[in-house]
Design an enzyme around this catalytic site. Structure first.
Site, mmCIF file in Angstrom:
data_model
loop_
_atom_site.group_PDB
_atom_site.id
_atom_site.type_symbol
_atom_site.label_atom_id
_atom_site.label_comp_id
_atom_site.label_asym_id
_atom_site.label_seq_id
_atom_site.Cartn_x
_atom_site.Cartn_y
_atom_site.Cartn_z
ATOM 1 N N GLY A 196 0.823 -1.205 0.000
ATOM 2 C CA GLY A 196 0.000 0.000 0.000
ATOM 3 C C GLY A 196 0.859 1.258 0.000
ATOM 4 N N CYS A 204 2.320 7.132 24.560
ATOM 5 C CA CYS A 204 2.855 7.765 25.762
ATOM 6 C C CYS A 204 3.226 6.746 26.823
ATOM 7 C CB CYS A 204 1.818 8.711 26.350
ATOM 8 S SG CYS A 204 1.615 10.142 25.328
ATOM 9 N N ALA A 239 -2.716 -6.393 0.489
ATOM 10 C CA ALA A 239 -3.303 -7.727 0.702
ATOM 11 C C ALA A 239 -3.242 -8.187 2.152
ATOM 12 C CB ALA A 239 -2.586 -8.742 -0.194
ATOM 13 N N HIS A 240 -2.191 -7.782 2.885
ATOM 14 C CA HIS A 240 -2.039 -8.350 4.234
ATOM 15 C C HIS A 240 -3.056 -7.805 5.230
ATOM 16 C CE1 HIS A 240 0.303 -5.144 6.490
ATOM 17 N NE2 HIS A 240 0.548 -4.739 5.269
HETATM 18 N N1 PLP Z 1 -2.331 2.980 4.750
HETATM 19 C C1 PLP Z 1 -2.961 2.550 5.839
HETATM 20 C C2 PLP Z 1 -4.227 3.218 6.250
HETATM 21 C C3 PLP Z 1 -2.448 1.494 6.596
HETATM 22 O O1 PLP Z 1 -3.083 1.078 7.680
HETATM 23 C C4 PLP Z 1 -1.252 0.885 6.164
HETATM 24 C C5 PLP Z 1 -0.646 -0.212 6.935
HETATM 25 O O2 PLP Z 1 -0.486 -0.134 8.145
HETATM 26 C C6 PLP Z 1 -0.638 1.364 4.995
HETATM 27 C C7 PLP Z 1 -1.197 2.412 4.313
HETATM 28 C C8 PLP Z 1 0.638 0.763 4.477
HETATM 29 O O3 PLP Z 1 0.364 -0.431 3.838
HETATM 30 P P1 PLP Z 1 1.571 -1.457 3.523
HETATM 31 O O4 PLP Z 1 1.862 -2.133 4.818
HETATM 32 O O5 PLP Z 1 1.018 -2.401 2.504
HETATM 33 O O6 PLP Z 1 2.681 -0.666 2.993
#
Ligand code: PLP
Length: 373
Positions: A71, A325, A200-201
C-alpha cells in the site's frame, strides 16, 4: 499458551485457502509471465485472471488495476506522479493520514515547493468536509488525499460525499483505502474517485503485495523504469504467488463479507460492553467507527501505563498502542494528538482490532489481562 491476536489493523493471519493457492503457484506455476513458452503463458494467464478477479470485486476494469509491492508504494506512486506528471501544485490532505500519505505529501512539498493544506479534523475524529469545500474554493490544480477508514481510530470518511466535492471543484481525489478494501463494498463505477490503494495483508492475504486502482486515462507515469510489466507503469517481474494470493484473499473477503461483518460487529459490541462494565472510566476515541476497530483510553495510573502492552504480551495477547505515551521512547500517536486533550494524551490508549478469527473468549482474556495489570 493461547495466542490472542487483536491487532488485525496492523496485519491479518493468512486465510488457509490463500496459503493453498500460493503454495500451488510457488510449486507448479513458477514461470515468468513475460516468457513466451507454456510455463510463461500459464503464469501470464494466472496474472491476468487475478487482475480480472480483483477488478470485478470493486467494479473496476482490469486495465485500471496496477500491482505494487504494498500500500505504501501505491500511495507514493500516485501522489508523486500527480505532482510530477499531472502538474498538481497543491495537495489537500489531513493530519490523521497514515504516514505513507502524510510523509509523502511533506516530501513532495520539500522537493517541488507545492502547497500542502490540511483539512480540519472534528473532535469526534471525522474529517471536516465543510472545511474541504472552503479549501477547494482557491483555484489551483489540486490532489485531495483522504483516507477512507482511519487505521488507528476506525473513523470513516464519507467517500461518496468527498468524491462529489472533489468533482464539483475539479480536484483529483485519491483515497488510501488500505483499511477498508475487502471489509466493505466499494463500487468504483458508482463512486467516481480517481485513485484508491489496497494492501493484501490487511485482508488475510500475503504481505509484500498491494495494488493501485488508477482510473482510465489518468495520465500517471511510472515511478521507476525497466521492463514492460504492468504496461510499463510498474516494471519488475510480477510476484505471481503474492498477486494470486491477494486475488484469492479479496474474493474470499467479499464472498464472506456480510457474514464476517455481522460476526465482527457483534464481537465489537461485546468488547465495548465489557470495557464499559469493567473500566467505567475508559473513553472510546472516535465516533461511528469502523466495525473492526476500537481505540480506547484507559483510566490507568502513570506507573501502570508503561506496563500495559508488555503485560498483555506476556499473556499471549497482541494489541497495539493507541497512543505511545506508555513508553518514554516513542512519540504519541499523531492521530490521537489531533483529537485528544493534552491530559488524555498522557493516559494510555490501546487499539484493539478484530477479525473473523477472533472469539468472545479472546475478548474475555483481554479484559482479564487488563484487570490484572
Ligand atoms: N495505509 C494505511 C491506512 C495502513 O493502515 C497501512 C498499513 O499499516 C498502509 C497504508 C501501508 O500499507 P503497507 O503495509 O502495505 O505498505
Amino acid at each position: 499458551m493461547k495466542k490472542v491476536y487483536l491487532d488485525n489493523a496492523s496485519t491479518t493471519a493468512l486465510h488457509p485457502e490463500v496459503i493453498l493457492e500460493m503454495t500451488k503457484i510457488l510449486t507448479e506455476d513458477y514461470g515468468n509471465p513475460s516468457s513466451t513458452h507454456s510455463l510463461g503463458r500459464n503464469a501470464k494467464s494466472i496474472l491476468e485472471l487475478s487482475r480480472k478477479s480483483i477488478a470485478k470485486q470493486i467494479n473496476a476494469s482490469a486495465a485500471e488495476i496496477i500491482f505494487t509491492s504494498c500500500g505504501t508504494e501505491a500511495n507514493n506512486w500516485i501522489m508523486r506522479s500527480a505532482v510530477k506528471d499531472l502538474k498538481v501544485t497543491r495537495i489537500i490532505t489531513s493530519k490523521i493520514e497514515h504516514h505513507a500519505v502524510l510523509h509523502t505529501a511533506l516530501a513532495l512539498q520539500n522537493e517541488y515547493a507545492i502547497q500542502v493544506d490540511f483539512v480540519k479534523i472534528k473532535p469526534n475524529g471525522e474529517v471536516d468536509l465543510t472545511h474541504l469545500v472552503e479549501l477547494l474554493s482557491e483555484e489551483r490544480k489540486t490532489l485531495v488525499s483522504l483516507m477512507h477508514v482511519n487505521n488507528e481510530t476506525g473513523t470513516i470518511l464519507d467517500l461518496d460525499r468527498a468524491t462529489q466535492i472533489c468533482m464539483e471543484n475539479h480536484a483529483l481525489f485519491h483515497s488510501d483505502t488500505v483499511q477498508s478494501i475487502g471489509k466493505t463494498k466499494i463500487d468504483l463505477q458508482h463512486t467516481l474517485i480517481d485513485f484508491v490503494v489496497a494492501s493484501a495483508h490487511k485482508f488475510h492475504g500475503p504481505k509484500g503485495v498491494g495494488f493501485a486502482f488508477v482510473r482510465k486515462n489518468s495520465g500517471l507515469q511510472p515511478l521507476f523504469f525497466g521492463g514492460e510489466q504492468e504496461k510499463g507503469q510498474r516494471p519488475g517481474t510480477e510476484a505471481l504467488h503474492q498477486i494470486a494470493g491477494m486475488a484469492k484473499a479479496l474474493e474470499l473477503s467479499y464472498t464472506n463479507l456480510d457474514k464476517d461483518r455481522n460476526y465482527i460487529s457483534d464481537l465489537k459490541r461485546y468488547l465495548l460492553q465489557r470495557l464499559k462494565a469493567d473500566f467505567p472510566n475508559s473513553k472510546i476515541n472516535g465516533e461511528n467507527t469502523f466495525y473492526n476497530i476500537v481505540n480506547v483510553t484507559l483510566p490507568f495510573t502513570a506507573d501502570k501505563t508503561s506496563m500495559i502492552v508488555f503485560s498483555l504480551d506476556m499473556k499471549g495477547i497482541a494489541v497495539s498502542r493507541g497512543s505511545a505515551c506508555q513508553s518514554g521512547s516513542i512519540r504519541p500517536s499523531h492521530v490521537l494528538a489531533e483529537i485528544l486533550s493534552q491530559e488524555d494524551l498522557k493516559k494510555p490508549s490501546l487499539r484493539i482490532s478484530l477479525s473473523h478469527f477472533n472469539t468472545k473468549e479472546d475478548i474475555d482474556l483481554l479484559i482479564e489481562g487488563l484487570k490484572a495489570i
